[in-house]
Design a protein around this motif. Structure first.
Motif, PDB file in Angstrom:
ATOM      1  N   HIS A 165       0.846  -1.194   0.000  1.00  0.00           N
ATOM      2  CA  HIS A 165       0.000   0.000   0.000  1.00  0.00           C
ATOM      3  C   HIS A 165       0.878   1.240   0.000  1.00  0.00           C
ATOM      4  CE1 HIS A 165      -2.536   3.211   1.636  1.00  0.00           C
ATOM      5  NE2 HIS A 165      -3.494   2.586   0.979  1.00  0.00           N
ATOM      6  N   CYS A 166       0.623   2.153  -0.919  1.00  0.00           N
ATOM      7  CA  CYS A 166       1.345   3.416  -0.997  1.00  0.00           C
ATOM      8  C   CYS A 166       0.443   4.513  -0.445  1.00  0.00           C
ATOM      9  CB  CYS A 166       1.737   3.734  -2.441  1.00  0.00           C
ATOM     10  SG  CYS A 166       2.589   5.327  -2.608  1.00  0.00           S
ATOM     11  N   ASP A 167       0.916   5.232   0.579  1.00  0.00           N
ATOM     12  CA  ASP A 167       0.119   6.311   1.168  1.00  0.00           C
ATOM     13  C   ASP A 167      -0.034   7.486   0.213  1.00  0.00           C
ATOM     14  OD1 ASP A 167      -0.318   4.970   3.545  1.00  0.00           O
ATOM     15  OD2 ASP A 167       1.470   5.795   4.497  1.00  0.00           O
ATOM     16  N   THR A 168       0.965   7.747  -0.613  1.00  0.00           N
ATOM     17  CA  THR A 168       0.898   8.860  -1.555  1.00  0.00           C
ATOM     18  C   THR A 168      -0.089   8.566  -2.683  1.00  0.00           C
ATOM     19  OG1 THR A 168       3.203   9.360  -1.046  1.00  0.00           O
ATOM     20  CG2 THR A 168       2.284  10.382  -3.014  1.00  0.00           C
ATOM     21  N   CYS A 169      -0.012   7.369  -3.242  1.00  0.00           N
ATOM     22  CA  CYS A 169      -0.922   6.974  -4.321  1.00  0.00           C
ATOM     23  C   CYS A 169      -2.292   6.559  -3.774  1.00  0.00           C
ATOM     24  CB  CYS A 169      -0.336   5.803  -5.105  1.00  0.00           C
ATOM     25  SG  CYS A 169       1.169   6.184  -6.016  1.00  0.00           S
ATOM     26  N   GLU A 170      -2.371   6.295  -2.484  1.00  0.00           N
ATOM     27  CA  GLU A 170      -3.595   5.868  -1.797  1.00  0.00           C
ATOM     28  C   GLU A 170      -4.156   4.573  -2.369  1.00  0.00           C
ATOM     29  OE1 GLU A 170      -6.227   9.236  -1.877  1.00  0.00           O
ATOM     30  OE2 GLU A 170      -5.030  10.315  -0.404  1.00  0.00           O
ATOM     31  N   GLU A 228       9.576  -1.530  -5.761  1.00  0.00           N
ATOM     32  CA  GLU A 228      10.778  -2.243  -6.166  1.00  0.00           C
ATOM     33  C   GLU A 228      11.967  -1.766  -5.343  1.00  0.00           C
ATOM     34  OE1 GLU A 228      12.154   0.362 -10.036  1.00  0.00           O
ATOM     35  OE2 GLU A 228      11.093  -1.509 -10.349  1.00  0.00           O
ATOM     36  N   THR A 229      12.962  -2.610  -5.286  1.00  0.00           N
ATOM     37  CA  THR A 229      14.189  -2.288  -4.567  1.00  0.00           C
ATOM     38  C   THR A 229      15.104  -1.515  -5.508  1.00  0.00           C
ATOM     39  OG1 THR A 229      13.984  -4.372  -3.384  1.00  0.00           O
ATOM     40  CG2 THR A 229      16.096  -3.261  -3.260  1.00  0.00           C
ATOM     41  N   PRO A 230      15.501  -0.296  -5.125  1.00  0.00           N
ATOM     42  CA  PRO A 230      16.413   0.461  -5.988  1.00  0.00           C
ATOM     43  C   PRO A 230      17.826  -0.106  -5.877  1.00  0.00           C
ATOM     44  CG  PRO A 230      16.039   1.661  -3.958  1.00  0.00           C
ATOM     45  CD  PRO A 230      15.153   0.440  -3.913  1.00  0.00           C
ATOM     46  N   LEU A 267      12.494   0.483  -0.213  1.00  0.00           N
ATOM     47  CA  LEU A 267      11.652   0.183  -1.366  1.00  0.00           C
ATOM     48  C   LEU A 267      11.148   1.494  -1.957  1.00  0.00           C
ATOM     49  CD1 LEU A 267       9.563  -2.709   0.189  1.00  0.00           C
ATOM     50  CD2 LEU A 267      11.476  -2.920  -1.389  1.00  0.00           C
ATOM     51  N   VAL A 268      10.880   1.501  -3.264  1.00  0.00           N
ATOM     52  CA  VAL A 268      10.400   2.692  -3.947  1.00  0.00           C
ATOM     53  C   VAL A 268       9.133   2.341  -4.720  1.00  0.00           C
ATOM     54  CG1 VAL A 268      10.974   4.428  -5.683  1.00  0.00           C
ATOM     55  CG2 VAL A 268      12.739   3.586  -4.161  1.00  0.00           C
ATOM     56  N   CYS A 269       8.101   3.186  -4.577  1.00  0.00           N
ATOM     57  CA  CYS A 269       6.846   2.993  -5.316  1.00  0.00           C
ATOM     58  C   CYS A 269       7.106   3.265  -6.790  1.00  0.00           C
ATOM     59  CB  CYS A 269       5.773   3.944  -4.777  1.00  0.00           C
ATOM     60  SG  CYS A 269       4.222   3.884  -5.700  1.00  0.00           S
ATOM     61  N   THR A 270       6.679   2.353  -7.647  1.00  0.00           N
ATOM     62  CA  THR A 270       6.893   2.542  -9.083  1.00  0.00           C
ATOM     63  C   THR A 270       5.920   3.557  -9.665  1.00  0.00           C
ATOM     64  OG1 THR A 270       5.451   0.674  -9.590  1.00  0.00           O
ATOM     65  CG2 THR A 270       7.815   0.219  -9.407  1.00  0.00           C
ATOM     66  N   ALA A 305       7.638   7.361  -4.133  1.00  0.00           N
ATOM     67  CA  ALA A 305       7.736   7.492  -2.671  1.00  0.00           C
ATOM     68  C   ALA A 305       8.591   6.360  -2.112  1.00  0.00           C
ATOM     69  CB  ALA A 305       6.350   7.458  -2.041  1.00  0.00           C
ATOM     70  N   ALA A 306       9.443   6.694  -1.148  1.00  0.00           N
ATOM     71  CA  ALA A 306      10.326   5.700  -0.541  1.00  0.00           C
ATOM     72  C   ALA A 306       9.670   5.098   0.690  1.00  0.00           C
ATOM     73  CB  ALA A 306      11.645   6.342  -0.168  1.00  0.00           C
ATOM     74  N   LEU A 307       9.953   3.843   0.933  1.00  0.00           N
ATOM     75  CA  LEU A 307       9.437   3.112   2.084  1.00  0.00           C
ATOM     76  C   LEU A 307      10.600   2.324   2.665  1.00  0.00           C
ATOM     77  CD1 LEU A 307       6.887   2.140   3.661  1.00  0.00           C
ATOM     78  CD2 LEU A 307       6.747   0.296   2.016  1.00  0.00           C
ATOM     79  N   LEU A 308      10.795   2.431   3.962  1.00  0.00           N
ATOM     80  CA  LEU A 308      11.869   1.720   4.629  1.00  0.00           C
ATOM     81  C   LEU A 308      11.263   0.624   5.490  1.00  0.00           C
ATOM     82  CD1 LEU A 308      14.912   1.572   5.255  1.00  0.00           C
ATOM     83  CD2 LEU A 308      14.450   3.029   7.220  1.00  0.00           C
ATOM     84  N   ILE A 309      11.673  -0.599   5.238  1.00  0.00           N
ATOM     85  CA  ILE A 309      11.199  -1.735   6.014  1.00  0.00           C
ATOM     86  C   ILE A 309      12.314  -2.105   6.969  1.00  0.00           C
ATOM     87  CG2 ILE A 309      10.436  -4.111   5.931  1.00  0.00           C
ATOM     88  CD1 ILE A 309       8.838  -3.394   3.637  1.00  0.00           C
ATOM     89  N   ALA A 310      12.085  -1.888   8.242  1.00  0.00           N
ATOM     90  CA  ALA A 310      13.116  -2.152   9.245  1.00  0.00           C
ATOM     91  C   ALA A 310      12.632  -3.240  10.191  1.00  0.00           C
ATOM     92  CB  ALA A 310      13.429  -0.882  10.021  1.00  0.00           C
ATOM     93  N   THR A 311      13.488  -4.174  10.475  1.00  0.00           N
ATOM     94  CA  THR A 311      13.180  -5.211  11.458  1.00  0.00           C
ATOM     95  C   THR A 311      14.147  -5.073  12.612  1.00  0.00           C
ATOM     96  OG1 THR A 311      14.622  -6.766  10.334  1.00  0.00           O
ATOM     97  CG2 THR A 311      12.306  -6.822   9.722  1.00  0.00           C
TER      98      THR A 311
END
Length: 70
Positions: free
Chosen positions: A7-12, A18-20, A33-36, A40-46
């Motif tokens: 889910h992209c918050d910007t695109c709603e 995809e991974t740049p 990750l980057v929305c195609t 918008a960038a998304l960081l998945i942290a564990t």
């Protein structure tokens, strides 16, 4: 580049991410990750945390024999 749909918050909505190219050497396991659709960038942290003493005491208390009144 690996791709997954999130889910992209910007695109709603649901969009492919995809991974740049990763400069840190993570390769396909890069947490960024980057929305195609919008870029918008998304960081998945564990995170992993060691068990605290309080948690260990609670586990031990659950298995300790209970005292009864005479």
């Amino acid at each position: 580049m690996s791709e997954r749909e999130l889910h992209c918050d910007t695109c709603e909505g649901m969009r492919p991410f995809e991974t740049p190219p990763c400069a840190d050497g993570h390769g396909a396991d890069c947490p960024e990750l980057v929305c195609t659709g919008c870029g918008a960038a998304l960081l998945i942290a564990t995170f992993t945390f060691p068990a605290t003493r309080l948690a260990a005491d609670a586990i031990g208390a659950a298995h300790a024999p209970r005292r009864r009144a005479a």
